[in-house]
Design a protein around this motif. Structure first.
Motif, PDB file in Angstrom:
ATOM      1  N   SER A 177       0.957   0.085  -6.020  1.00 44.33           N
ATOM      2  CA  SER A 177       0.869   0.841  -4.738  1.00 44.33           C
ATOM      3  C   SER A 177       0.233   2.268  -4.908  1.00 44.33           C
ATOM      4  O   SER A 177       0.150   2.725  -6.173  1.00 44.33           O
ATOM      5  CB  SER A 177       2.674   1.206  -4.576  1.00 44.33           C
ATOM      6  OG  SER A 177       2.486   1.976  -3.524  1.00 44.33           O
ATOM      7  N   MET A 178       0.085   2.921  -3.780  1.00 39.63           N
ATOM      8  CA  MET A 178      -0.464   4.261  -3.827  1.00 39.63           C
ATOM      9  C   MET A 178       0.461   5.435  -4.112  1.00 39.63           C
ATOM     10  O   MET A 178       0.125   6.555  -4.345  1.00 39.63           O
ATOM     11  CB  MET A 178      -1.445   4.577  -2.767  1.00 39.63           C
ATOM     12  CG  MET A 178      -0.439   4.874  -1.579  1.00 39.63           C
ATOM     13  SD  MET A 178      -1.404   5.489   0.038  1.00 39.63           S
ATOM     14  CE  MET A 178      -0.131   5.550   1.152  1.00 39.63           C
ATOM     15  N   ASP A 179       2.035   4.910  -4.098  1.00 42.44           N
ATOM     16  CA  ASP A 179       2.899   5.927  -4.339  1.00 42.44           C
ATOM     17  C   ASP A 179       3.845   5.501  -5.240  1.00 42.44           C
ATOM     18  O   ASP A 179       4.852   4.713  -5.232  1.00 42.44           O
ATOM     19  CB  ASP A 179       3.613   6.077  -2.810  1.00 42.44           C
ATOM     20  CG  ASP A 179       4.588   7.097  -2.769  1.00 42.44           C
ATOM     21  OD1 ASP A 179       4.894   7.981  -3.947  1.00 42.44           O
ATOM     22  OD2 ASP A 179       5.060   7.484  -1.559  1.00 42.44           O
ATOM     23  N   HIS A 210      -0.336   2.478 -10.186  1.00 40.83           N
ATOM     24  CA  HIS A 210      -0.517   3.551  -9.200  1.00 40.83           C
ATOM     25  C   HIS A 210      -2.205   3.589  -9.116  1.00 40.83           C
ATOM     26  O   HIS A 210      -2.962   3.547  -9.933  1.00 40.83           O
ATOM     27  CB  HIS A 210      -0.008   4.737  -9.528  1.00 40.83           C
ATOM     28  CG  HIS A 210      -0.681   5.953  -8.808  1.00 40.83           C
ATOM     29  ND1 HIS A 210      -1.604   6.794  -9.257  1.00 40.83           N
ATOM     30  CD2 HIS A 210      -0.379   6.108  -7.314  1.00 40.83           C
ATOM     31  CE1 HIS A 210      -1.974   7.610  -8.094  1.00 40.83           C
ATOM     32  NE2 HIS A 210      -1.386   7.447  -7.215  1.00 40.83           N
ATOM     33  N   TYR A 211      -2.593   3.505  -7.845  1.00 42.80           N
ATOM     34  CA  TYR A 211      -4.032   3.691  -7.510  1.00 42.80           C
ATOM     35  C   TYR A 211      -4.274   4.761  -6.664  1.00 42.80           C
ATOM     36  O   TYR A 211      -3.307   5.089  -5.746  1.00 42.80           O
ATOM     37  CB  TYR A 211      -4.775   2.356  -6.663  1.00 42.80           C
ATOM     38  CG  TYR A 211      -4.222   1.966  -5.435  1.00 42.80           C
ATOM     39  CD1 TYR A 211      -4.254   2.489  -4.403  1.00 42.80           C
ATOM     40  CD2 TYR A 211      -3.007   0.845  -5.595  1.00 42.80           C
ATOM     41  CE1 TYR A 211      -3.970   1.919  -3.242  1.00 42.80           C
ATOM     42  CE2 TYR A 211      -2.730   0.419  -4.768  1.00 42.80           C
ATOM     43  CZ  TYR A 211      -2.955   0.880  -3.148  1.00 42.80           C
ATOM     44  OH  TYR A 211      -2.715   0.295  -2.022  1.00 42.80           O
ATOM     45  N   ASN A 212      -5.385   5.602  -6.708  1.00 36.85           N
ATOM     46  CA  ASN A 212      -5.680   6.845  -5.897  1.00 36.85           C
ATOM     47  C   ASN A 212      -5.983   6.412  -4.737  1.00 36.85           C
ATOM     48  O   ASN A 212      -6.890   5.278  -4.601  1.00 36.85           O
ATOM     49  CB  ASN A 212      -6.640   7.658  -6.641  1.00 36.85           C
ATOM     50  CG  ASN A 212      -6.131   8.371  -8.011  1.00 36.85           C
ATOM     51  OD1 ASN A 212      -4.924   8.379  -8.126  1.00 36.85           O
ATOM     52  ND2 ASN A 212      -7.341   8.713  -8.852  1.00 36.85           N
ATOM     53  N   TYR A 213      -5.740   7.092  -3.524  1.00 36.92           N
ATOM     54  CA  TYR A 213      -6.317   6.756  -2.293  1.00 36.92           C
ATOM     55  C   TYR A 213      -6.677   7.927  -1.616  1.00 36.92           C
ATOM     56  O   TYR A 213      -5.972   8.879  -1.387  1.00 36.92           O
ATOM     57  CB  TYR A 213      -5.048   6.071  -1.685  1.00 36.92           C
ATOM     58  CG  TYR A 213      -5.277   5.634  -0.133  1.00 36.92           C
ATOM     59  CD1 TYR A 213      -6.338   4.420   0.132  1.00 36.92           C
ATOM     60  CD2 TYR A 213      -4.854   6.296   0.902  1.00 36.92           C
ATOM     61  CE1 TYR A 213      -6.498   4.162   1.235  1.00 36.92           C
ATOM     62  CE2 TYR A 213      -5.100   5.760   2.336  1.00 36.92           C
ATOM     63  CZ  TYR A 213      -6.042   4.838   2.378  1.00 36.92           C
ATOM     64  OH  TYR A 213      -5.956   4.153   3.625  1.00 36.92           O
ATOM     65  N   HIS A 218       0.927  -1.130  -0.118  1.00 39.58           N
ATOM     66  CA  HIS A 218      -0.017   0.002   0.119  1.00 39.58           C
ATOM     67  C   HIS A 218       0.919   1.293  -0.023  1.00 39.58           C
ATOM     68  O   HIS A 218       0.768   2.133  -0.619  1.00 39.58           O
ATOM     69  CB  HIS A 218      -0.812  -0.091   1.166  1.00 39.58           C
ATOM     70  CG  HIS A 218      -1.874   0.951   1.544  1.00 39.58           C
ATOM     71  ND1 HIS A 218      -2.629   1.554   0.136  1.00 39.58           N
ATOM     72  CD2 HIS A 218      -2.099   2.217   2.349  1.00 39.58           C
ATOM     73  CE1 HIS A 218      -3.504   2.348   0.639  1.00 39.58           C
ATOM     74  NE2 HIS A 218      -2.898   3.070   1.788  1.00 39.58           N
ATOM     75  N   GLY A 227      -9.321   3.699  -7.998  1.00 37.78           N
ATOM     76  CA  GLY A 227      -8.890   3.140  -6.514  1.00 37.78           C
ATOM     77  C   GLY A 227      -8.096   1.865  -6.772  1.00 37.78           C
ATOM     78  O   GLY A 227      -8.054   1.157  -7.833  1.00 37.78           O
ATOM     79  N   GLU A 228      -7.691   1.118  -5.489  1.00 35.85           N
ATOM     80  CA  GLU A 228      -7.148   0.014  -5.683  1.00 35.85           C
ATOM     81  C   GLU A 228      -7.724  -1.148  -6.327  1.00 35.85           C
ATOM     82  O   GLU A 228      -7.217  -2.062  -6.922  1.00 35.85           O
ATOM     83  CB  GLU A 228      -6.640  -0.251  -4.093  1.00 35.85           C
ATOM     84  CG  GLU A 228      -7.815  -0.507  -3.254  1.00 35.85           C
ATOM     85  CD  GLU A 228      -7.090  -0.743  -1.749  1.00 35.85           C
ATOM     86  OE1 GLU A 228      -6.289  -1.653  -1.762  1.00 35.85           O
ATOM     87  OE2 GLU A 228      -7.372  -0.053  -0.831  1.00 35.85           O
TER      88      GLU A 228
END
Length: 341
Positions: free
Chosen positions: A120-122, A136-139, A95, A148-149
């Protein structure tokens, strides 16, 4: 490889679609996979991240005939599986992107010559910098669920399954992900009261067992390890429905709590058999029946794929219910991030 890409969004049947940067990241990874003679797939992560990847392993194994493996990151590095080579695809997730074991796993896989994809989010995290391709997913930024993930990973897995099998149904799966946000909200609302009452009834329980099978055993593991044990400090064990009768059912009694996920898919008869027995002898059985979820806009032959995507957000509500009634916030830790381990 992280690229600077446009933040425009695609449109799908009038609904807000995935941001173009995410579309491009996924396609870059899929294009690389198409150029390789992929012979096996490894899903590598720790804890909840491992659980979230594991449904991909379930469907790769079930649908493609390609050998697929799930590894906790540290074991992956130490066991050095002989099947890992330049024809392997290694999918990693953290994450934060900072989990040391998973970063080492990415380094090890790349040194072997495997194709590595990090989720990952970063994008600036150590994991994303170590892997060849990044998803990359937004969180927590108010984005549509498709970014999102769950949406990012599902889109990638559907595309991977299409690449490995050629079956058009996965294209339909990608199209129907436009319904994801609404379905998550609808099914959470449907279970909100039941989850709250579950927390109220079980607030003083010291042990709660979870049970599931198929793609949902990973939800049972995540709920057990990450929510009950890590976040709520409640003793638990994840029991596979098919293994319940091979030892674990001996602990069943009228005052022993169970949370059972009845899945959507070919392993449902295993869950039903376990449910039929446990409800005879325990008075504390909570059931989350995935087959009764709202699947509006999802084709019948795709329900078993969407079920895991909807079950996770629903199961979270049951942890929220326990947190509310026990007065134990899910953010509290005793050891994690606080000391050397």
């Amino acid at each position: 490889m992280t690229q600077s890409l446009s933040h425009s969004t695609t449109k799908n049947n009038g609904k807000e679609g995935m941001k173009q940067e995410h579309v491009n990241q996924i396609q870059n990874a899929i294009s690389a996979i198409e150029k390789r003679n992929i012979q096996n797939v490894f899903f590598v992560a720790c804890g909840g991240s491992m659980a979230s990847l594991s449904f991909g392993d379930y469907f790769v194994t079930k649908d493609t005939g390609k050998p697929s493996f799930v590894y906790t990151s540290n074991e992956f590095v130490h066991s050095q599986p002989k099947g890992l080579n330049e024809n392997s695809l290694v999918i990693l997730r953290s994450h934060s992107g900072t989990t040391p074991e998973t970063v080492k796993a990415a380094t090890y896989a790349r040194n072997i010559g495997a194709l590595t994809v990090a989720i990952s989010m970063d994008t600036e995290s150590p994991l994303c910098k170590e892997a060849e391709y990044v998803l990359h997913y937004n969180y927590k930024d108010g984005s549509n669920a498709i970014d999102g993930e769950i949406g990012i990973y599902y889109t990638f897995i559907f595309k991977l399954l299409k690449t490995l099998t050629g079956d058009e149904k996965y294209d339909r799966g990608i199209e129907q992900l436009s319904n994801l946000e609404g379905l998550i909200e609808t099914n959470q609302e449907k279970h909100k009261e039941a989850a709250f009452e579950f927390g109220k009834r079980n607030k003083r329980e010291k042990t709660i067992y979870t049970m599931a099978s198929g793609a949902y055993i990973h939800h049972a593991y995540s709920f057990t390890s990450c929510l009950l044990m890590e976040m709520l400090w409640i003793n638990s064990n994840a029991i596979h429905s098919g293994e319940y009768f091979h030892g674990p059912f001996e602990i069943t009694d009228y005052d022993v709590p169970f949370l059972l996920i009845v899945g959507e898919g070919p392993s449902k008869p295993l869950d039903q058999r376990a449910l039929d027995f446990v409800t005879k002898y325990s008075e504390k059985v909570e059931v989350v029946d995935v087959s009764k979820f709202d699947y509006s806009g999802v084709d019948d032959d795709l329900k078993e794929y969407f079920g895991p995507a909807l079950a996770g957000p629903v199961m979270r509500l049951y942890a929220d219910g326990l947190a509310e009634h026990t007065g134990h916030p899910l953010s509290v830790r005793r050891y994690m991030w606080k000391m050397e381990y």
